[in-house]
Design a protein around this motif. Structure first.
Motif, PDB file in Angstrom:
ATOM      1  N   SER A 280      39.359  37.267  39.222  1.00  0.00           N
ATOM      2  CA  SER A 280      40.714  37.830  39.673  1.00  0.00           C
ATOM      3  C   SER A 280      41.579  37.060  40.748  1.00  0.00           C
ATOM      4  N   GLN A 281      40.475  36.427  42.036  1.00  0.00           N
ATOM      5  CA  GLN A 281      40.869  35.201  43.309  1.00  0.00           C
ATOM      6  C   GLN A 281      41.359  34.285  42.266  1.00  0.00           C
ATOM      7  N   ASP A 315      41.271  45.068  34.227  1.00  0.00           N
ATOM      8  CA  ASP A 315      40.750  44.423  35.264  1.00  0.00           C
ATOM      9  C   ASP A 315      41.491  43.461  36.280  1.00  0.00           C
ATOM     10  N   ARG A 316      41.723  42.857  35.194  1.00  0.00           N
ATOM     11  CA  ARG A 316      41.916  41.298  37.040  1.00  0.00           C
ATOM     12  C   ARG A 316      43.590  42.271  36.903  1.00  0.00           C
ATOM     13  N   ASP A 319      42.774  44.182  40.244  1.00  0.00           N
ATOM     14  CA  ASP A 319      42.570  43.368  41.551  1.00  0.00           C
ATOM     15  C   ASP A 319      44.267  42.794  42.133  1.00  0.00           C
ATOM     16  N   TRP A 323      46.133  43.653  46.008  1.00  0.00           N
ATOM     17  CA  TRP A 323      46.576  42.729  46.519  1.00  0.00           C
ATOM     18  C   TRP A 323      48.203  42.286  46.975  1.00  0.00           C
ATOM     19  N   ASN A 414      40.071  36.362  48.514  1.00  0.00           N
ATOM     20  CA  ASN A 414      40.683  36.385  47.913  1.00  0.00           C
ATOM     21  C   ASN A 414      41.692  34.878  48.876  1.00  0.00           C
TER      22      ASN A 414
END
Ligand code: JFZ
Length: 425
Positions: A280-281, A315-316, A319, A323, A414
């Motif tokens: 995800s980052q 999930d991603r 995330d 952000w 992130n």
């Protein structure tokens, strides 16, 4: 017109109006979601027990699957768990501003109710519903712009469709021009006219597309001047967008709008065994990097044949949404960084009405010494705050620019965004 009333203006065909600032929404959006979904999600990369290493949606080509064998997969395409509103809300919650879905990929299977070819989801699957219409309705309900991917030339099932590298099954033989006239052009008209407003049209792989052949397609768009198009029609047609695929141009693409399309793992179409998932980052930093160069991120999802979205994707997207919920101001309606290179992260900019400029400093590598250096900044700074909570940060001019006092630890691993207001442009 009654007495005294001006005579009614000549009613222009609503499409005849040239849409001004047609790219404005697109340049503010910065973040789109690509969807690659089709019959190829049934075999999901596996043929005759062998796992093919390539793209899920290329299996028919890579495994040289005969037309009849491949078409049998359609009988197993029954996405009973398809919930387009859930897909749109997942995208919306992630901060996505537009969706581009494959209406027909290279396997020629139309994901919509097409009169031009029976090789389509209504005629050939137990599901029998027009999933494009269902998605268009959901997008309209939630104010999500919708675009269509269409493989105008590469078509491995409709007779005569091109096949990069030649076709492996004589059953598909036919005239490419007849394929264009009888399948591609009628289907392009169907997707342009039957599903409401189209935000973007994503052509792909212009095999055998000459100027003359492209010239039979471009007039279809003349009636839809608002539609953003890409550079993959063929015949030298540039469209509105460059389409860097799976990479971010180091310095953007000066003078052109561009959209990096990218997978979250290694395939566009669903595969059961591709687990090279980007973190995800990485995905968040890609979005920031792309926006800092003035481009858009078209991030792909590959749904299952059941209509479910694979967990790693859900999930991603969550995330990214978390952000964006805090930092989307640093992405939407921003323009490219004025700095050639920043060692610790990226910068996006936004002019503010009072003659100042906001610099959104997205810090990937947090400074260990508590000082964030902004080299080369000439303008006087008015304020520096943590975008997440408005905490004011001290700053001072230094020899080669500005230095901002930052907390000991990065508030967001992130990317932590510092909003710097500077005087002037
Ligand atoms: C194309 C498709 O073949 C692929 O399945 C996917 O839909 C992707 C988004 O687009 O892939 C390409 C197209 C062009 C190039 C590479 C991959 N190219 O020009 O190098």
């Amino acid at each position: 017109a009654g007495p005294g009333k001006p005579s009614p203006k000549k009613i222009m065909n609503k499409h005849a109006l040239v849409v001004t600032n047609r790219m404005e929404w697109w340049n503010k959006a910065r973040f789109g979601m690509f969807i690659h979904w089709g019959v190829y999600s049934v075999p999901a990369g596996v043929y005759e027990g062998k796992k093919y290493p390539g793209l899920g949606e290329w299996l028919m080509h890579d495994a040289k699957i005969p037309v009849d064998t491949y078409q049998a997969y359609a009988k197993d395409f029954n996405p009973t768990k398809y919930n387009p509103e859930q897909w749109v809300l997942m995208a919306k919650d992630a901060g996505v501003k537009y969706i581009v879905i494959t209406t027909k990929h290279h396997d020629g299977f139309a994901m919509f109710d097409s009169k031009a070819s029976d090789w389509n989801i209504v005629k050939r699957t137990p599901y029998g519903k027009d999933v494009i219409k269902m998605l268009a309705d959901a997008c309209r309900k939630y104010g999500m712009k919708l675009g269509f991917y269409y493989s105008q030339a590469n078509d491995w099932n409709n007779p005569g469709g091109a096949a990069a590298g030649g076709h492996w099954d004589k059953k598909q033989d036919g005239s490419f021009d007849e394929y264009l006239d009888k399948v591609a052009i009628p289907q392009i008209k169907e997707i342009l006219n039957n599903y409401g407003d189209v935000a973007e049209l994503w052509w792909d792989v212009p095999t055998d597309m000459t100027k003359e052949r492209a010239a039979k397609i471009t007039p279809l768009l003349a009636a839809h001047p608002e539609i953003v198009t890409n550079n993959r029609l063929g015949g030298g047609v540039q469209g509105d967008l460059e389409t860097p695929e799976q990479y971010i141009p180091a310095t953007g693409i000066p003078g052109r709008n561009w959209e990096t399309c990218m997978t979250m793992n290694d395939t566009w179409g669903y595969k059961t065994y591709d687990d090279h998932w980007k973190s995800s980052q990485t995905l968040i930093r890609n979005l920031v990097d792309i926006a800092s160069k003035g481009g858009n991120y078209l991030l792909n999802i590959g749904p299952k044949p059941t209509g479910e979205v694979p967990e790693p994707i859900v999930d991603r997207m969550k995330d990214i949404g978390a952000w964006m919920k805090v930092n989307s101001e640093a992405i939407y309606a921003t323009t490219a960084s004025p700095f050639r290179k920043l060692t610790w992260g990226r910068c996006t900019t936004k002019e503010t009405p009072d003659g100042t400029t906001a610099l959104y400093l997205s810090v990937f590598d947090w400074p260990a010494n508590g000082q964030l250096s902004v080299p080369g900044l000439k303008n006087a700074a008015k304020s520096a705050t943590l975008l997440a909570n408005g905490t004011a940060l001290k700053f001072k001019k230094v020899a080669d620019g500005l230095s901002v006092d930052v907390p000991a630890n990065a508030p967001d691993a992130n990317a932590t965004v510092i909003k710097l207001i500077i005087k002037g442009k």
